[in-house]
Design an enzyme around this catalytic site. Structure first.
Site, mmCIF file in Angstrom:
data_model
loop_
_atom_site.group_PDB
_atom_site.id
_atom_site.type_symbol
_atom_site.label_atom_id
_atom_site.label_comp_id
_atom_site.label_asym_id
_atom_site.label_seq_id
_atom_site.Cartn_x
_atom_site.Cartn_y
_atom_site.Cartn_z
ATOM 1 N N ILE A 108 51.534 -1.394 72.354
ATOM 2 C CA ILE A 108 51.396 -1.417 70.733
ATOM 3 C C ILE A 108 51.043 -2.849 70.409
ATOM 4 O O ILE A 108 50.767 -3.104 69.088
ATOM 5 C CB ILE A 108 52.712 -0.897 70.210
ATOM 6 C CG1 ILE A 108 53.051 0.531 71.011
ATOM 7 C CG2 ILE A 108 52.810 -0.795 68.821
ATOM 8 C CD1 ILE A 108 51.883 1.605 70.525
ATOM 9 N N TRP A 147 58.266 -5.043 53.978
ATOM 10 C CA TRP A 147 59.131 -5.780 54.799
ATOM 11 C C TRP A 147 59.289 -7.215 53.981
ATOM 12 O O TRP A 147 59.575 -7.979 54.808
ATOM 13 C CB TRP A 147 58.561 -5.775 56.011
ATOM 14 C CG TRP A 147 59.297 -4.336 56.807
ATOM 15 C CD1 TRP A 147 60.070 -3.517 56.218
ATOM 16 C CD2 TRP A 147 58.856 -4.003 58.337
ATOM 17 N NE1 TRP A 147 60.060 -2.674 57.315
ATOM 18 C CE2 TRP A 147 59.511 -2.827 58.602
ATOM 19 C CE3 TRP A 147 58.084 -4.555 59.158
ATOM 20 C CZ2 TRP A 147 59.159 -2.317 59.803
ATOM 21 C CZ3 TRP A 147 57.969 -3.946 60.393
ATOM 22 C CH2 TRP A 147 58.426 -2.636 60.699
ATOM 23 N N CYS A 166 55.939 3.082 63.478
ATOM 24 C CA CYS A 166 57.387 3.123 64.135
ATOM 25 C C CYS A 166 57.961 4.733 63.488
ATOM 26 O O CYS A 166 57.872 4.940 62.269
ATOM 27 C CB CYS A 166 58.274 2.243 63.639
ATOM 28 S SG CYS A 166 57.785 0.621 64.028
ATOM 29 N N HIS A 185 63.157 0.595 72.450
ATOM 30 C CA HIS A 185 64.088 0.275 71.943
ATOM 31 C C HIS A 185 65.507 -0.112 72.784
ATOM 32 O O HIS A 185 66.664 -0.601 72.252
ATOM 33 C CB HIS A 185 64.836 0.997 70.706
ATOM 34 C CG HIS A 185 63.893 1.111 69.665
ATOM 35 N ND1 HIS A 185 62.564 2.052 69.822
ATOM 36 C CD2 HIS A 185 63.109 0.271 68.535
ATOM 37 C CE1 HIS A 185 61.742 1.821 68.601
ATOM 38 N NE2 HIS A 185 61.961 0.863 68.033
ATOM 39 N N GLU A 243 56.216 6.261 67.391
ATOM 40 C CA GLU A 243 57.425 6.767 68.313
ATOM 41 C C GLU A 243 57.252 8.255 68.222
ATOM 42 O O GLU A 243 57.229 8.796 67.496
ATOM 43 C CB GLU A 243 58.512 6.170 67.605
ATOM 44 C CG GLU A 243 59.871 6.485 68.397
ATOM 45 C CD GLU A 243 60.405 7.652 67.745
ATOM 46 O OE1 GLU A 243 61.444 8.067 68.299
ATOM 47 O OE2 GLU A 243 60.055 8.449 66.967
ATOM 48 N N LYS A 297 75.385 -11.049 65.831
ATOM 49 C CA LYS A 297 74.187 -10.643 66.769
ATOM 50 C C LYS A 297 74.344 -11.342 68.164
ATOM 51 O O LYS A 297 74.046 -10.696 69.159
ATOM 52 C CB LYS A 297 73.049 -11.195 66.066
ATOM 53 C CG LYS A 297 71.446 -11.081 66.838
ATOM 54 C CD LYS A 297 70.726 -11.888 66.300
ATOM 55 C CE LYS A 297 69.185 -12.182 67.236
ATOM 56 N NZ LYS A 297 68.668 -10.895 67.486
HETATM 57 N N1 GLN Z 1 52.096 -4.736 66.741
HETATM 58 C C1 GLN Z 1 53.369 -4.684 66.815
HETATM 59 C C2 GLN Z 1 54.104 -5.110 67.755
HETATM 60 O O1 GLN Z 1 53.787 -4.737 68.893
HETATM 61 C C3 GLN Z 1 54.225 -3.643 66.085
HETATM 62 C C4 GLN Z 1 55.534 -3.704 65.941
HETATM 63 C C5 GLN Z 1 56.178 -2.614 65.280
HETATM 64 O O2 GLN Z 1 55.658 -1.794 64.948
HETATM 65 N N2 GLN Z 1 57.329 -2.733 64.557
HETATM 66 O O3 GLN Z 1 55.176 -5.761 67.940
HETATM 67 ZN ZN ZN Z 2 56.602 0.130 65.881
#
Ligand code: GLN
Ligand code: ZN
Length: 760
Positions: A432, A562, A645, A696, A667, A18
């Protein structure tokens, strides 16, 4: 009995790949240096596997980004927009993975999707009408030769032809059938090439076989392999499946001219049943996935031995295997210095799973398996009472009834009340949740952990970041603000840390996509909210502005999906325990003056069973009520948002609407807004913010591009239900590109608002 694994993690014990890749992207190291890091990781992994006593070692499980993308490049399935950039082959590959914006052009990345029911993501191959599919790549051969130079004759692993074609997107008028011939030919060339290099086995990964298969799917699979295997000579071929059982094609796979079939006995509910009902072909080796490749709990040797004994009634030709690639578990327990032994002894990461395989091999080969020390120790461990449990929480979960899952008044009435309360403009803009987690925040957290920064100074820094973030959003002109999530390392780990019942690892990184890794916490015992988790940050942020600031939480399903889940109680029980805790936090935020609360269910779709017939009962029947439960107690004027997502939810659209949130963001930009038609067809009730640009990738979307996306959205979504936002959190992005992008977003929203205000 022999042992093997399906694949090994490639990020490196300390995420070396990474860091090297990210340096390469920034131009801080060159391709040669990146390749050296990669090679060191590969050789280290090979040596480790060899020394562990593993009998068959895979190669080509390594990837700079993703194995499906590797396969697309191997087969020359590279969209012209990437080759046209005229970059080196490595940079062309990264352009397809991450998008490219620079001297040579401006192109978006390929779409990215979740890898079956995991939190890993693959790049979706695009096959254009003029695609010239044939073997052009060399990576699997180079890596095979590299291992051979180190005296290991490996079993190269390649995405199988069927799975490749099923995952690909056909961008023109041609379809799968137009490419079966050329794909089969390319795979024949792969086998020929390996034969000439001296390979003994080749593994084709075919996880798509565990999904529901139609008659034409089966025909496609069989015809591909009949072609590929027809000219098979010296190299033995293994078709490896994982993430479930292959009930739809078991008989077909058994009659193919294969040398090995890899089956999953962990997630494959019916795998053993299939063998019992149909037997197992004598001329083939069964690669039996008995060591869980997805979870970190130590294998129960007694149970495994029982299954092996069952299998042995049908075949003696068994190779002990993991249930899937070890890509989905962290590398090694060795670096977990802080985790107490009382926990650690219950865990195995990738490296320790190699030991498990070896111990299981010795036990099964032993004349007196039950007297083997490793067997006795394992039995003792599993007999221990691991956790006491929390009766109060269990009782609360048991007492939940239908009415706990219903929020009143119903949606339409709430929508009116909320429009009245917030008086937001048409097409309100928001983000978000997270803003770029810059180096200062990360190093402050490291310093706090190491004790060189005290908690007061750390919290002061977070407050300053929040204040900056609020000021920035006001300046940009966003309508609904966020606090920026600077206090969080990760949207799940942060909550886990505030919840009783969770434990944490230090270095248990698992690849999520490309260079992005996650460190899933472990559900150890019953879950309880030990203290308020976000209230102080949200109320602080709200105190700085008159605009609404969204409270920001992660939902119960995502928290569990997760995490490494418990295996001693059901997923449903765990989800409801977490839901109890999140609901308390929601109510606490509301009581403290937060008017909009977003509960992210980013991973809702992730654990949806791969077979449709299992969806309701095994998942949706508890996942949706768990979400409904967390907000059923709030006032009508409190607005509940959720975020997901990926827009891959066309097939569960009703269930998503049924979560009964007031607003959902998701998304959409990477999948060409295809989801919007589905929203329209289904009369989707929840207000929506389909992401207007892809976060992304570091690419900055132009105002025009965002306006185009919005205009498309307006044609399909009711104007008064449409929100404007990026497609996910901004935490992995840098400040420069974020500010530029958001400026364009707000401008675009304003112009569209102006253009539409006359017509509403
Ligand atoms: N609220 C989270 C952020 O903005 C959502 C992240 C995600 O959906 N993976 O990072
Ligand atoms: Zn997301």
């Amino acid at each position: 009995m022999n042992t093997t694994i399906i694949g090994y993690p490639r990020i490196g014990n300390l995420r070396e790949l990474k860091f090297a890749s990210e340096k390469y992207f920034k131009g801080e190291i060159n391709a040669k240096e990146l390749n050296e890091t990669a090679k060191n990781i590969r050789l280290y992994n090979l040596k480790l596997q060899k020394e562990s006593g593993l009998n068959f070692i895979p190669s080509n499980d390594f990837s700079f980004y993703d194995n499906v993308l590797d396969t697309a490049f191997l087969l020359n399935a590279i969209p012209e927009r990437y080759t046209a950039l005229g970059l080196s082959s490595l940079d062309t590959y990264f352009a397809a993975a991450r998008g490219y914006q620079g001297e040579n052009g401006d192109v978006k990345a390929l779409a990215m999707k979740k890898w079956y029911n995991t939190n890993y993501h693959y790049m979706v191959p695009e096959i254009e009408d003029n695609a010239d599919i044939r073997l052009t790549g060399t990576k699997p051969f180079d890596l095979f030769s590299e291992a051979l130079e180190n005296n290991i004759n490996t079993r190269p692993v390649i995405t199988g032809a069927y799975t490749f074609l099923k995952l690909a997107r056909f961008t023109g008028t041609k379809t799968v059938t137009d490419f079966t011939e050329s794909v089969a030919k390319a795979y024949i060339s792969i086998l020929d090439k390996f034969a000439s290099l001296g390979a003994k086995w080749v593994q084709f990964d075919e996880p798509s076989l565990v999904k529901d298969m139609t008659a034409s799917d089966i025909t496609l699979f069989v015809s591909l392999y009949e072609k590929i295997l027809a000219s098979k000579k010296d190299v033995k071929v293994l078709i490896q499946t994982y993430f479930g059982d292959i009930r739809d094609c078991y008989k077909d796979i058994c009659s193919l001219n294969l040398d090995g079939i890899g089956l999953d006995f962990i997630e494959g509910k019916e795998t053993l049943k299939l063998i019992k009902a149909n037997g197992f072909p004598k001329d083939k080796i069964l690669f039996a996935g008995l060591v869980n490749g997805k979870n970190i709990w130590r294998n129960n040797y007694e149970n495994t031995l029982n299954i092996i004994n069952e299998i042995k009634k049908y075949t003696e030709n068994i190779v002990l295997n993991t249930s899937c690639s070890l890509l989905h578990v962290p590398c090694t327990l060795k670096n977990e210095e802080k985790l107490d032994e009382s926990y650690k002894k219950h865990f195995t990461y990738a490296e320790e799973k190699l030991t498990e395989l070896n111990e299981l091999k010795n036990i099964t080969d032993s004349k007196e398996p039950l007297n083997e020390t490793s067997f006795i120790n394992n039995k003792k461990l599993h007999a221990e009472t691991r956790t006491g449990g929390n009766q109060e929480i269990r009782n609360k979960v048991a007492a939940l009834t239908e009415k706990d899952f219903v929020r009143l008044p119903e949606f339409a009435e709430r929508e009116k009340i909320q429009k009245e309360r917030f008086k937001l403009p048409l097409f309100p803009s928001t983000t978000i949740g997270s803003f770029p987690q810059t180096a200062d925040v990360k190093s402050a957290r490291t310093a706090l952990r190491k004790g060189s920064l005290n908690i007061n100074d750390y919290e002061k820094l977070i407050e300053n970041k929040i204040a900056e973030c609020i000021a920035l959003q006001e300046e940009l002109g966003l309508d609904v603000l966020v606090h920026g999530e600077f206090e969080r390392n990760d949207m799940v780990e942060y909550f886990g840390e505030c919840l009783e019942g969770y434990i944490f690892t230090e270095k248990a990184w698992v690849q999520s996509y490309g260079t992005r890794c996650v460190k899933p916490p472990v559900v150890w015992g019953d879950i309880k909210r030990a203290k308020p988790m976000t209230v102080r940050w949200s109320t602080y942020a709200q105190s700085l502005t008159d605009k609404p600031v969204k409270g920001m939480l992660t939902g119960p399903v995502t928290i569990l999906n997760w995490s490494f889940p418990r295996e001693d109680i059901s997923l449903k029980e765990s989800v409801f325990q977490i839901a109890l805790a999140i609901r308390e936090e929601v109510l606490d935020l509301e009581a403290n003056g937060i008017s909009i609360i977003q509960v992210d269910e980013a991973a809702l779709r992730e654990k949806l069973p791969l077979r449709k017939s299992d969806w309701k009962e095994d998942y949706l029947d508890f996942a949706i009520p768990a979400f409904r439960y967390i907000h059923s107690g709030v006032k009508p004027e409190t607005q509940i948002h959720t975020h997901m997502c990926y827009s891959e939810f066309a097939d569960i659209i009703k269930d998503i609407d049924n979560m009964d949130a007031d607003v959902i963001t998701f998304e959409a930009s990477r999948s060409d807004l295809a989801i919007l038609d589905v929203l329209k067809e289904n009369n989707f009730r929840t207000e929506v913010g389909p992401g207007v640009y892809d976060i992304h990738s570091p690419r900055v979307p132009s105002k025009e591009e965002i306006k185009d996306a919005l205009n498309k959205m307006i044609s399909l979504v009711k104007k008064d239900k449409l929100w404007v936002n990026p497609d996910c959190g901004l935490k992995t992005r840098g400040n420069t590109e974020t500010i530029k992008s958001l400026k364009n977003l707000v401008e675009a929203a304003k112009e569209i608002r102006y253009e539409n205000s006359r017509t509403i």
